[in-house]
Design a protein around this motif. Structure first.
Motif, mmCIF file in Angstrom:
data_model
loop_
_atom_site.group_PDB
_atom_site.id
_atom_site.type_symbol
_atom_site.label_atom_id
_atom_site.label_comp_id
_atom_site.label_asym_id
_atom_site.label_seq_id
_atom_site.Cartn_x
_atom_site.Cartn_y
_atom_site.Cartn_z
ATOM 1 N N ALA A 205 0.841 -1.197 0.000
ATOM 2 C CA ALA A 205 0.000 0.000 0.000
ATOM 3 C C ALA A 205 0.879 1.251 0.000
ATOM 4 C CB ALA A 205 -0.906 -0.012 1.230
ATOM 5 N N ILE A 206 0.360 2.271 -0.611
ATOM 6 C CA ILE A 206 1.092 3.546 -0.663
ATOM 7 C C ILE A 206 0.915 4.239 0.679
ATOM 8 C CG2 ILE A 206 1.248 5.786 -1.781
ATOM 9 C CD1 ILE A 206 0.176 4.482 -4.311
ATOM 10 N N PRO A 229 -2.636 22.327 3.325
ATOM 11 C CA PRO A 229 -3.878 21.906 3.999
ATOM 12 C C PRO A 229 -4.100 20.400 3.825
ATOM 13 C CG PRO A 229 -4.232 23.869 2.666
ATOM 14 C CD PRO A 229 -2.872 23.345 2.297
ATOM 15 N N ILE A 230 -4.555 19.779 4.873
ATOM 16 C CA ILE A 230 -4.769 18.339 4.822
ATOM 17 C C ILE A 230 -5.849 17.969 3.823
ATOM 18 C CG2 ILE A 230 -6.529 18.289 6.636
ATOM 19 C CD1 ILE A 230 -3.687 15.738 6.080
ATOM 20 N N ALA A 231 -6.795 18.849 3.559
ATOM 21 C CA ALA A 231 -7.865 18.564 2.606
ATOM 22 C C ALA A 231 -7.347 18.438 1.190
ATOM 23 C CB ALA A 231 -8.939 19.655 2.683
ATOM 24 N N TRP A 232 -6.120 18.972 0.930
ATOM 25 C CA TRP A 232 -5.564 18.896 -0.413
ATOM 26 C C TRP A 232 -4.954 17.530 -0.711
ATOM 27 C CZ3 TRP A 232 -2.533 24.107 -1.271
ATOM 28 C CH2 TRP A 232 -3.464 25.184 -1.168
ATOM 29 N N MET A 233 -4.735 16.736 0.312
ATOM 30 C CA MET A 233 -3.986 15.492 0.132
ATOM 31 C C MET A 233 -4.944 14.308 0.035
ATOM 32 S SD MET A 233 -0.801 16.085 2.716
ATOM 33 C CE MET A 233 0.085 14.776 1.912
ATOM 34 N N ARG A 234 -4.772 13.495 -0.986
ATOM 35 C CA ARG A 234 -5.530 12.282 -1.180
ATOM 36 C C ARG A 234 -4.558 11.157 -1.557
ATOM 37 N NH1 ARG A 234 -8.643 14.975 0.934
ATOM 38 N NH2 ARG A 234 -10.821 15.422 0.405
ATOM 39 N N ILE A 235 -4.816 9.990 -0.985
ATOM 40 C CA ILE A 235 -3.985 8.831 -1.311
ATOM 41 C C ILE A 235 -4.830 7.871 -2.132
ATOM 42 C CG2 ILE A 235 -2.691 6.877 -0.387
ATOM 43 C CD1 ILE A 235 -2.088 8.513 2.047
ATOM 44 N N HIS A 236 -4.444 7.608 -3.340
ATOM 45 C CA HIS A 236 -5.141 6.688 -4.226
ATOM 46 C C HIS A 236 -4.354 5.378 -4.273
ATOM 47 C CE1 HIS A 236 -7.872 9.843 -5.649
ATOM 48 N NE2 HIS A 236 -6.812 10.655 -5.684
ATOM 49 N N GLN A 237 -4.930 4.371 -3.655
ATOM 50 C CA GLN A 237 -4.256 3.082 -3.590
ATOM 51 C C GLN A 237 -4.452 2.311 -4.900
ATOM 52 O OE1 GLN A 237 -2.333 2.275 -1.199
ATOM 53 N NE2 GLN A 237 -2.874 3.870 0.269
ATOM 54 N N PRO A 238 -3.501 1.438 -5.227
ATOM 55 C CA PRO A 238 -3.666 0.589 -6.416
ATOM 56 C C PRO A 238 -4.841 -0.366 -6.241
ATOM 57 C CG PRO A 238 -1.377 0.630 -5.657
ATOM 58 C CD PRO A 238 -2.195 1.271 -4.583
ATOM 59 N N LYS A 239 -5.299 -0.919 -7.354
ATOM 60 C CA LYS A 239 -6.418 -1.852 -7.302
ATOM 61 C C LYS A 239 -6.085 -3.093 -6.480
ATOM 62 C CE LYS A 239 -8.492 -0.497 -11.704
ATOM 63 N NZ LYS A 239 -8.920 -0.944 -13.068
ATOM 64 N N SER A 240 -4.834 -3.513 -6.523
ATOM 65 C CA SER A 240 -4.446 -4.704 -5.767
ATOM 66 C C SER A 240 -4.651 -4.505 -4.262
ATOM 67 C CB SER A 240 -2.988 -5.062 -6.048
ATOM 68 O OG SER A 240 -2.137 -3.975 -5.693
#
Length: 261
Positions: A205-206, A229-240
């Protein structure tokens, strides 16, 4: 706010399943529980207690589907309820016959209506004849009942002389899971844990890892502070990673459903 102050919060925000050893243990336990729940159950068995003339006792169990158990039940039932002797059968037959004629005679005495027989009509016999017939059949019934009571007494005496049965049927129970089922569940649990561990290594996982910032490393930039800002950060995990999450959730839900049911 500086990146240094945001780093611990970002680390917690990026926490994902399977980051600790407990997650792999959970996968192993769920896989083992599913294996035990789906393992074919052994047939229901019944305890059998035996004792010999010397007082030695032993116990064992047999499957309810075993033909030997059915034969043993028949033998025990025949021993406790032996078949009627010819004398008892004849006595019962005489009792039934006498009862039939007693009812017929009493009906004649209570009614003045002619008795209709096969194809002709006959007037009722005199009361004296009916009374003699009734007395005769009552005496037959009494002798027959006395013979039946004597035959039952002889059977009880024979059973008492034989003593208690050397074999007694015990409780019916469902045996626990076999050793093979437990070994298979443990092996499949370990295999599942190893599969998820390998899956984690090949498709991790990232995560955002906290790193301490040092002004001495970049003296020219030491005074720069960047606020994100924390609202600007998103973590997109791989499908696996999502598939791995779904697999763990499926294991937990399936194991819980099978154990509860």
């Amino acid at each position: 706010m500086s990146v240094r102050r945001w780093a611990p919060r970002i680390l917690n925000f990026g926490a994902l399943p399977f980051r600790t050893l407990e997650d792999f243990v959970l996968a192993a336990v769920c896989a083992g529980a599913i294996t035990l729940a789906l393992w074919p159950a052994d047939s229901t068995r019944q305890m059998i207690h035996c004792h010999d003339a010397d007082g030695n006792a032993s116990s064992y169990s047999m499957s309810l589907n075993d033909s030997r158990l059915a034969r043993l039940r028949r033998d025990l039932d025949r021993r406790e309820h032996p078949p009627a002797s010819p004398a008892m059968v004849m006595a019962k037959w005489r009792t039934d016959l006498a009862g039939h004629y007693i009812d017929r005679c009493e009906t004649k005495l209570r009614s003045d209506v002619p008795v209709v027989q096969v194809s002709f009509r006959q007037t009722p016999p005199p009361a004296s004849t009916t009374n003699r017939e009734l007395a005769f059949w009552k005496s037959v019934a009494e002798r027959s009942e006395s013979d039946i009571a004597a035959a039952k007494l002889r059977i009880q005496q024979q059973l008492a002389a034989h003593g208690p049965a050397p074999v007694v049927l015990g409780d019916v129970f469902t045996p626990p899971k076999s050793r093979t089922a437990w070994i298979a569940s443990i092996l499949l649990g370990l295999l599942t844990s190893c599969i998820f561990a390998e899956w984690k290594m090949r498709a991790p996982a990232i995560e955002i890892v906290r790193r301490e910032l040092s002004e001495s490393c970049h003296p020219a930039l030491g005074a720069i502070r960047v606020e994100i800002p924390i609202a600007w950060m998103r973590i997109h995990q791989p499908k696996s990673v999502w598939v791995r999450r779904l697999a763990l959730t499926t294991l937990v839900v399936t194991a819980t459903a099978l154990v509860v049911v």
